[in-house]
Motif scaffolding. Structure first.
Motif, PDB file in Angstrom:
ATOM      1  N   GLY A  75       0.819  -1.200   0.000  1.00  0.00           N
ATOM      2  CA  GLY A  75       0.000   0.000   0.000  1.00  0.00           C
ATOM      3  C   GLY A  75       0.859   1.260   0.000  1.00  0.00           C
ATOM      4  O   GLY A  75       1.998   1.251   0.480  1.00  0.00           O
ATOM      5  N   ASP A  82       3.079   1.172   3.147  1.00  0.00           N
ATOM      6  CA  ASP A  82       2.587   0.037   3.925  1.00  0.00           C
ATOM      7  C   ASP A  82       3.301  -1.198   3.393  1.00  0.00           C
ATOM      8  O   ASP A  82       3.155  -1.538   2.215  1.00  0.00           O
ATOM      9  CB  ASP A  82       1.066  -0.076   3.715  1.00  0.00           C
ATOM     10  CG  ASP A  82       0.385  -0.952   4.752  1.00  0.00           C
ATOM     11  OD1 ASP A  82       0.990  -1.206   5.810  1.00  0.00           O
ATOM     12  OD2 ASP A  82      -0.751  -1.381   4.504  1.00  0.00           O
ATOM     13  N   ILE A 136      -3.081  -3.388   2.920  1.00  0.00           N
ATOM     14  CA  ILE A 136      -4.396  -2.931   2.472  1.00  0.00           C
ATOM     15  C   ILE A 136      -5.010  -3.996   1.568  1.00  0.00           C
ATOM     16  O   ILE A 136      -4.299  -4.635   0.787  1.00  0.00           O
ATOM     17  CB  ILE A 136      -4.230  -1.596   1.707  1.00  0.00           C
ATOM     18  CG1 ILE A 136      -3.884  -0.472   2.681  1.00  0.00           C
ATOM     19  CG2 ILE A 136      -5.448  -1.240   0.896  1.00  0.00           C
ATOM     20  CD1 ILE A 136      -5.015  -0.052   3.570  1.00  0.00           C
ATOM     21  N   TRP A 177      -5.516   5.466   1.096  1.00  0.00           N
ATOM     22  CA  TRP A 177      -4.627   4.383   0.679  1.00  0.00           C
ATOM     23  C   TRP A 177      -4.858   4.003  -0.780  1.00  0.00           C
ATOM     24  O   TRP A 177      -5.986   3.968  -1.267  1.00  0.00           O
ATOM     25  CB  TRP A 177      -4.861   3.139   1.545  1.00  0.00           C
ATOM     26  CG  TRP A 177      -4.290   3.244   2.918  1.00  0.00           C
ATOM     27  CD1 TRP A 177      -4.984   3.331   4.090  1.00  0.00           C
ATOM     28  CD2 TRP A 177      -2.904   3.251   3.280  1.00  0.00           C
ATOM     29  NE1 TRP A 177      -4.118   3.410   5.161  1.00  0.00           N
ATOM     30  CE2 TRP A 177      -2.837   3.357   4.693  1.00  0.00           C
ATOM     31  CE3 TRP A 177      -1.710   3.184   2.552  1.00  0.00           C
ATOM     32  CZ2 TRP A 177      -1.633   3.386   5.390  1.00  0.00           C
ATOM     33  CZ3 TRP A 177      -0.508   3.221   3.248  1.00  0.00           C
ATOM     34  CH2 TRP A 177      -0.479   3.324   4.645  1.00  0.00           C
ATOM     35  N   ARG A 221      -3.340   0.976  -3.782  1.00  0.00           N
ATOM     36  CA  ARG A 221      -2.699  -0.343  -3.851  1.00  0.00           C
ATOM     37  C   ARG A 221      -2.101  -0.514  -5.247  1.00  0.00           C
ATOM     38  O   ARG A 221      -2.750  -1.034  -6.148  1.00  0.00           O
ATOM     39  CB  ARG A 221      -3.763  -1.409  -3.561  1.00  0.00           C
ATOM     40  CG  ARG A 221      -3.233  -2.836  -3.471  1.00  0.00           C
ATOM     41  CD  ARG A 221      -2.861  -3.222  -2.068  1.00  0.00           C
ATOM     42  NE  ARG A 221      -1.689  -4.060  -2.133  1.00  0.00           N
ATOM     43  CZ  ARG A 221      -1.340  -4.948  -1.209  1.00  0.00           C
ATOM     44  NH1 ARG A 221      -2.046  -5.121  -0.129  1.00  0.00           N
ATOM     45  NH2 ARG A 221      -0.246  -5.658  -1.341  1.00  0.00           N
ATOM     46  N   ASP A 253      -5.123  -1.698   7.525  1.00  0.00           N
ATOM     47  CA  ASP A 253      -3.960  -1.601   6.634  1.00  0.00           C
ATOM     48  C   ASP A 253      -2.927  -2.690   6.926  1.00  0.00           C
ATOM     49  O   ASP A 253      -1.881  -2.752   6.270  1.00  0.00           O
ATOM     50  CB  ASP A 253      -3.317  -0.208   6.702  1.00  0.00           C
ATOM     51  CG  ASP A 253      -2.995   0.245   8.113  1.00  0.00           C
ATOM     52  OD1 ASP A 253      -3.719  -0.123   9.042  1.00  0.00           O
ATOM     53  OD2 ASP A 253      -2.018   1.002   8.286  1.00  0.00           O
ATOM     54  N   HIS A 254      -3.226  -3.562   7.876  1.00  0.00           N
ATOM     55  CA  HIS A 254      -2.342  -4.692   8.185  1.00  0.00           C
ATOM     56  C   HIS A 254      -3.040  -6.043   8.020  1.00  0.00           C
ATOM     57  O   HIS A 254      -2.379  -7.069   7.898  1.00  0.00           O
ATOM     58  CB  HIS A 254      -1.793  -4.551   9.612  1.00  0.00           C
ATOM     59  CG  HIS A 254      -0.951  -3.324   9.787  1.00  0.00           C
ATOM     60  ND1 HIS A 254       0.429  -3.337   9.711  1.00  0.00           N
ATOM     61  CD2 HIS A 254      -1.298  -2.030   9.975  1.00  0.00           C
ATOM     62  CE1 HIS A 254       0.895  -2.099   9.856  1.00  0.00           C
ATOM     63  NE2 HIS A 254      -0.142  -1.288  10.022  1.00  0.00           N
ATOM     64  N   HIS A 258       5.721   2.076   8.106  1.00  0.00           N
ATOM     65  CA  HIS A 258       5.075   3.123   7.304  1.00  0.00           C
ATOM     66  C   HIS A 258       6.033   4.222   6.842  1.00  0.00           C
ATOM     67  O   HIS A 258       5.589   5.186   6.214  1.00  0.00           O
ATOM     68  CB  HIS A 258       3.933   3.763   8.104  1.00  0.00           C
ATOM     69  CG  HIS A 258       2.755   2.860   8.323  1.00  0.00           C
ATOM     70  ND1 HIS A 258       2.061   2.271   7.289  1.00  0.00           N
ATOM     71  CD2 HIS A 258       2.135   2.446   9.470  1.00  0.00           C
ATOM     72  CE1 HIS A 258       1.062   1.537   7.783  1.00  0.00           C
ATOM     73  NE2 HIS A 258       1.099   1.619   9.096  1.00  0.00           N
TER      74      HIS A 258
END
Length: 277
Positions: free
Chosen positions: A39, A63, A82, A103, A105, A134-135, A261
């Protein structure tokens, strides 16, 4: 003479078997670590991560997920990023709060595995640092993989008291640190504070050395350097204690800290299909 020769041969055989054992022990453990793009985003206002500072300041975030190859136990995935579905959203995943992270991708997790010649079924074990979306966006891409998660996180009620994972997902609930494969090469570290059961990961690589994957125990380098605790963290005292635990681990293991991050750090790293060994 013959008995002497037999003795010499036996000694030679023992030496060879000893070398083989040493070579085998050197080969056991973690072999490779891949950094995956899970992400990219922009925070509208980073003051929530730096209380009292940076009011109204935007910041780019990344991410990362990490795919780890163990010599005998196979593939282990840390964090899932994500949701892959966000890749099809032209404007990304736009939050209700403009101060939060939008976010995007650029690459799906599934496509990055495929590039490495892997299918989701090849991943036998996994863990997430914590249960923010996001994890955990792609946890169910791996329904067969044993999920390592702190019991405090697993039991933490989600939105509308929903469970945070599908009850059918195989899980090993932890109550503290965990040597995942029993050989010291991969250790989950209990680092609560950001969430009730947040965890980080210590990886020992044969050439790169030791690396601690932060999860969200810290979000970017400036926060780490100044030990800042974001306002949205579940527990400020636990957050500070966890940062100290990570600092102590870095010293003890002569380890690097990879901050999930932090865009500047991630931009300096080798990305899959390249790897660290």
């Amino acid at each position: 003479m013959i008995s002497g020769m037999k003795f010499a041969l036996a000694v030679a055989a023992l030496a060879l078997s000893g070398h083989a054992a040493v070579a085998q022990s050197e080969k056991s453990g973690v072999e490779k670590l891949y950094v995956l793009n899970c992400g990219e985003g922009t925070a509208g206002d980073i003051s929530r991560w730096t209380p009292g500072l940076n009011e109204g300041k935007a910041m780019d975030f990344v991410d990362s997920c990490y795919l780890i190859k163990h010599s005998s136990k196979g593939w282990f995935l840390w964090d899932t990023g994500i949701a892959d579905a966000v890749a099809a959203m032209p404007n990304g995943l736009v939050p209700a709060d403009p101060k939060a992270v939008t976010w995007r991708r650029p690459k799906t997790l599934a496509a990055q595995l495929e590039q490495l010649g892997l299918k989701p079924d090849d991943v036998k074990a996994m863990a997430v640092s914590h249960t923010h979306p996001d994890h955990t966006g792609n946890v169910e891409l791996f329904p067969q993989a044993t999920l390592y998660v702190q019991k405090a996180e697993y039991d933490w009620p989600g939105a509308n008291n929903e469970p945070r994972f599908k009850p059918s997902h195989p899980v090993e609930l932890l109550a503290g640190d965990k040597d995942v494969f029993g050989d010291g090469s991969l250790t989950i570290l209990s680092t609560p504070g950001h969430t009730p059961g947040h965890q980080s990961l210590l990886v020992k690589l044969p050439k790169t050395g030791a690396v601690v994957l932060s999860g969200d125990a810290v979000h970017f380098k400036d926060n780490w350097d100044n030990r800042r605790v974001p306002s949205m963290n579940a527990n400020k005292d636990q957050s500070a204690a966890s940062m100290q635990k990570i600092a102590d681990t870095l010293t003890k293991e002569k380890a690097q800290l990879w901050i999930n991050h932090d865009k500047a750090q991630r931009d300096s790293q080798k990305m899959a299909p390249e790897f660290y060994d």
